[in-house]
Design an enzyme around this catalytic site. Structure first.
Site, PDB file in Angstrom:
ATOM      1  N   HIS A  84       0.866  -1.179   0.000  1.00  0.00           N
ATOM      2  CA  HIS A  84       0.000   0.000   0.000  1.00  0.00           C
ATOM      3  C   HIS A  84       0.904   1.230   0.000  1.00  0.00           C
ATOM      4  O   HIS A  84       1.589   1.492   0.983  1.00  0.00           O
ATOM      5  CB  HIS A  84      -0.910   0.002   1.233  1.00  0.00           C
ATOM      6  CG  HIS A  84      -1.838  -1.176   1.267  1.00  0.00           C
ATOM      7  ND1 HIS A  84      -3.070  -1.161   0.659  1.00  0.00           N
ATOM      8  CD2 HIS A  84      -1.705  -2.416   1.804  1.00  0.00           C
ATOM      9  CE1 HIS A  84      -3.669  -2.339   0.830  1.00  0.00           C
ATOM     10  NE2 HIS A  84      -2.855  -3.121   1.522  1.00  0.00           N
ATOM     11  N   ASP A 103      -8.596  -5.156  -2.371  1.00  0.00           N
ATOM     12  CA  ASP A 103      -7.926  -5.396  -1.086  1.00  0.00           C
ATOM     13  C   ASP A 103      -8.209  -4.327  -0.036  1.00  0.00           C
ATOM     14  O   ASP A 103      -8.282  -3.137  -0.328  1.00  0.00           O
ATOM     15  CB  ASP A 103      -6.423  -5.520  -1.263  1.00  0.00           C
ATOM     16  CG  ASP A 103      -5.772  -5.907   0.051  1.00  0.00           C
ATOM     17  OD1 ASP A 103      -6.160  -6.929   0.607  1.00  0.00           O
ATOM     18  OD2 ASP A 103      -4.912  -5.141   0.538  1.00  0.00           O
ATOM     19  N   HIS A 145      -2.485 -12.458   1.404  1.00  0.00           N
ATOM     20  CA  HIS A 145      -2.157 -12.686   2.827  1.00  0.00           C
ATOM     21  C   HIS A 145      -2.925 -13.837   3.472  1.00  0.00           C
ATOM     22  O   HIS A 145      -3.729 -13.622   4.385  1.00  0.00           O
ATOM     23  CB  HIS A 145      -2.336 -11.399   3.637  1.00  0.00           C
ATOM     24  CG  HIS A 145      -3.570 -10.584   3.309  1.00  0.00           C
ATOM     25  ND1 HIS A 145      -4.827 -11.129   3.266  1.00  0.00           N
ATOM     26  CD2 HIS A 145      -3.727  -9.274   3.023  1.00  0.00           C
ATOM     27  CE1 HIS A 145      -5.706 -10.189   2.958  1.00  0.00           C
ATOM     28  NE2 HIS A 145      -5.049  -9.051   2.800  1.00  0.00           N
ATOM     29  N   ASP A 166       2.148  -7.144   2.421  1.00  0.00           N
ATOM     30  CA  ASP A 166       0.979  -6.349   2.823  1.00  0.00           C
ATOM     31  C   ASP A 166       1.452  -5.107   3.602  1.00  0.00           C
ATOM     32  O   ASP A 166       0.871  -4.738   4.626  1.00  0.00           O
ATOM     33  CB  ASP A 166      -0.016  -7.173   3.654  1.00  0.00           C
ATOM     34  CG  ASP A 166      -1.345  -6.437   3.854  1.00  0.00           C
ATOM     35  OD1 ASP A 166      -1.562  -5.382   3.233  1.00  0.00           O
ATOM     36  OD2 ASP A 166      -2.162  -6.925   4.663  1.00  0.00           O
TER      37      ASP A 166
HETATM   38 ZN   LIG Z   1      -5.984  -7.285   2.508  1.00  0.00          ZN
END
Ligand SMILES: [Zn+2]
Length: 429
Positions: free
Chosen positions: A64, A154, A234, A307
């Site tokens: 991210h 996500d 994940h 992640d």
């Molecule tokens: Zn996620």
């Protein structure tokens, strides 16, 4: 760096070519020319790699970057700096920005910003549904043409079965990968950690392992129906690993990734209510962790991805249940993953494969990312496999410092990271 560069005398590990041997790597104008004992052109600049592992730059398919919209948490400049410091040369960035990456103009903005301010390769992941709202599919074809390498909502699951069926169906036309944050919302609602003995002891509402495995089971049925390419983000519970193992054994186009925090920690890390141990999916039980390790050892889990989810301290310095989900991971991915090698779970080759060529192939990255094959772009990491250090949140390079590994003694330190032959991180400077 133009001209010839010789990376000399390192232990060259290139899973894509099954290579693990002491040798040199010769680069020319940002391209890998030869590996082994190449003839060295006069005037080549030399990087000594004695005692270091030389490997393809890591590819992290779950990051991210927070830009656009959440620049107070992270930016493309800061996130790619953290990546470079972690030996990661390509990051695939999730679309839950503001605005959401559900339109080619946003994809274009991210790529343009990455070109101007990023120091590693950025591969955007487009949204499956407009606004991540789970109602209407995005224009996947146009998004791919704009540069998206996969699709995901996500942060949220694609919860509606009919919509997921259409997404998998539609994505087949483009060979696109659908990445699912597998969570059945009606089972996870209200939970802020793994449901089990520890959540009872702490008095925190739990979310059961079944919230993930039920969704993975459903999705695999939809893969059977559609033939779409499906990837579990994940993965964190034993039941989901079993489901993926069965699907793969039947030859379905199903894969999954695991995050270092899930295979190295359990819900015991939440004792003390440390909000840097709060993420989605949550840290799970010892049995789940063991299933993840077994999944890695057996090759059911083929990808390690972080992640990486930066959060400002205001989002974390609140009561446990109110804290934002997510931890940073780019700078600790390599040493924490190398614990798998030292613990005998994976070989060097398999461990590095899960962070290089395996994700690169799933995403269909071009120009030979994730390999040292001659002709590939010279994205490399040089790391000292023996260097011991202690993770210090304050010394991380990214904008946000929310690591769950603060204080952990790790082994393996990135010395240099190269993108297209250019040094983008140098530990000695
Ligand atoms: Zn996620």
């Amino acid at each position: 760096m133009s001209g010839f560069v010789l990376i000399r005398g390192g232990r060259v590990i290139d899973p894509a070519n099954g290579m693990d041997a002491t040798g040199d790597v010769l680069l020319e104008d940002g391209i890998i020319r030869a590996v082994g004992r190449p003839d060295v052109p006069s005037g080549a600049k030399v990087l000594e790699a004695d005692g270091l592992v030389v490997a393809p730059g890591l590819v992290d398919m779950h990051v991210h970057l927070r830009e656009p919209g959440f620049e107070y948490k992270e930016t493309i400049a800061g996130g790619t700096l953290a990546a470079a410091a972690g030996g990661v040369t390509t990051v695939a960035c999730m679309p839950n920005t503001r605005p959401v990456n559900d339109d080619p103009s946003i994809t274009g903005y991210i790529l343009q910003k990455a070109l101007l301010e990023g120091i590693v390769n950025v591969a955007p992941i487009g949204a499956v549904t407009k606004g991540l709202e789970g109602r209407e599919l995005t224009e996947m074809g146009l998004l791919m043409r704009a540069g998206c390498v996969a699709f995901s909502d996500d942060g949220r699951p694609v919860a509606d079965s009919g919509l997921m069926r259409r997404a998998l169906d539609y994505s087949r036309a483009f060979g696109a990968l659908i990445i699912q944050h597998a969570e059945e919302p009606s089972l996870s609602a209200g939970g802020c950690m793994h449901e089990g003995v520890v959540s009872s002891r702490l008095g925190l509402p739990g979310l059961p392992a079944a919230a993930e495995s039920v969704m993975v089971d459903r999705d695999i049925r939809l893969v059977e129906l559609t033939g779409g390419r499906y990837h579990v983000a994940h993965i964190s519970v034993a039941g989901a690993v079993e489901a993926v193992a069965r699907a793969r054994a039947r030859g379905l186009p199903v894969s999954c990734e695991v995050a270092p925090h899930h295979f190295s920690l359990t819900d015991e890390a939440v004792v003390g209510y440390d909000t840097d141990a709060k993420m989605s999916p949550p840290l799970r039980s010892v049995e789940d962790r063991n299933a993840l390790l077994e999944g890695l050892a057996r090759g059911v889990i083929t990808v390690i991805a972080t992640d990486h989810a930066p959060h400002d301290s205001d989002s974390k310095r609140v009561e446990f249940c109110h804290a934002s989900n997510g931890v940073v991971g780019l700078e600790t991915m390599l040493p924490v993953s190398l614990e798998l090698v030292r613990d005998g779970v994976m070989t060097w080759m398999d461990c590095l494969r899960a962070m290089t060529v395996a994700p690169a192939r799933l995403l269909g990255l071009d120009r030979g990312r994730g390999t040292l094959s001659p002709g590939s772009v010279a994205d490399l990491v040089l790391f000292d496999p023996e260097a011991v250090w202690v993770v210090d949140a304050a010394r991380l390079h990214g904008t946000s410092k929310n690591t769950c590994f603060h204080g952990r003694r790790v082994r393996g330190r990135v010395k240099k990271t190269l993108v297209a032959g250019r040094i983008v991180f140098d530990d000695d400077l």
